[in-house]
Design an enzyme around this catalytic site. Structure first.
Site, PDB file in Angstrom:
ATOM      1  N   ASP A 141      -9.825 -10.662  21.056  1.00 49.79           N
ATOM      2  CA  ASP A 141     -10.499 -11.148  19.850  1.00 49.79           C
ATOM      3  C   ASP A 141      -9.693 -12.263  19.203  1.00 49.79           C
ATOM      4  OD1 ASP A 141     -12.595 -10.887  17.753  1.00 49.79           O
ATOM      5  OD2 ASP A 141     -10.889 -10.308  16.516  1.00 49.79           O
ATOM      6  N   LYS A 176     -10.686 -16.286  18.479  1.00 50.07           N
ATOM      7  CA  LYS A 176     -10.544 -16.944  17.175  1.00 50.07           C
ATOM      8  C   LYS A 176      -9.628 -18.161  17.275  1.00 50.07           C
ATOM      9  CE  LYS A 176     -11.462 -12.740  14.541  1.00 50.07           C
ATOM     10  NZ  LYS A 176     -10.916 -11.625  13.738  1.00 50.07           N
ATOM     11  N   GLY A 189     -15.808  -4.934  10.081  1.00 47.09           N
ATOM     12  CA  GLY A 189     -16.678  -4.150   9.207  1.00 47.09           C
ATOM     13  C   GLY A 189     -18.120  -4.604   9.329  1.00 47.09           C
TER      14      GLY A 189
END
Length: 237
Positions: A6, A10, A111
């Site tokens: 991840d 990014k 989230g």
């Protein structure tokens, strides 16, 4: 994200935007946190540091000219650095700008509502650009700077070694580093009961390739029983 996938994704997005250069994810060096042990964390605490998984995107200068480097790996940073206070599912970006100095952006990194909000924002941007014809985020690659091989990227290492507890060992270790043009910044020795002692070395900045050759040479040296950990050091303590 224990293997750093991840963070690497990014990094390729941020590096491409920041440096106006296409940075493929395949050219982002990636290491996860599987090799981070309790010993590494405890050593960091004794030194006033913390261990963080960092995605680092930077311009580097050298004989080949200006190039871009992007990498993901665990690293030691000072415990008073802004990134040291990032915990749980939060993310932060620490930017050093030529004119604006140091900037920090902090917020949720995971989230349901947070992810949905980011996705919706992207959809709105796409709609404005391609449907309505309004402003949107365009790709900019006008700089088109080359990507530096990971071996050319300067960094610093901390190594913890179990070495033979006898005279002359420290000199032999220093000779190995000197042979590969890597200088020692700090040395900490712990004498244990038994035939070996624990040696913690910190290096000055050097290209990654040189530092890796030092590690390879130490692994096969007769005075080195084991290399207990190798971790990079970022920012200044």
């Amino acid at each position: 994200d224990v293997e750093g996938f991840d963070a690497a994704s990014k990094a390729t997005i941020l590096a491409s935007l920041a440096f106006h250069t296409t940075v493929p994810v395949e050219q982002v060096h990636r290491e996860g946190i599987l090799g981070v042990t309790a010993d590494v964390v405890q050593q960091a605490e004794r030194e006033g540091r913390v261990v963080k998984l960092l995605a680092i995107c930077e311009r580097i200068d050298g004989p080949e000219g200006e190039r871009i480097a992007a990498r993901v790996h665990p690293a030691l940073i000072p415990d008073d650095h802004p990134l040291a206070a990032v915990h749980e599912a939060k993310n932060a970006i620490f930017v050093t700008a030529e004119a604006a100095g140091d900037l920090t952006f902090y917020g949720a990194g995971a989230g349901g509502p947070e992810t949905a909000s980011a996705v919706l924002g992207d959809l709105v941007s796409i709609a404005r650009r391609h449907v309505i014809g309004g402003p949107g985020v365009a790709v900019s690659s006008h700089a088109n700077l080359p990507i530096a091989p990971f071996g050319d990227v300067p960094t610093r290492y901390q190594l913890r070694l179990a070495v033979a507890d006898r005279p002359g060992v420290l000199a032999a270790i220093a000779t190995i580093l000197g042979r590969h043009d890597v200088s020692i910044a700090s040395i900490e020795q712990h004498v244990a009961d038994g035939p070996t002692a624990s040696l913690v070395l910190g290096t000055h900045a050097a290209p990654e390739g040189r530092l890796q050759r030092v590690v390879d040479a130490l692994r096969t040296h007769e005075d080195v029983a084991s290399i207990d950990h190798v971790i990079r050091i970022e920012a200044q303590a």
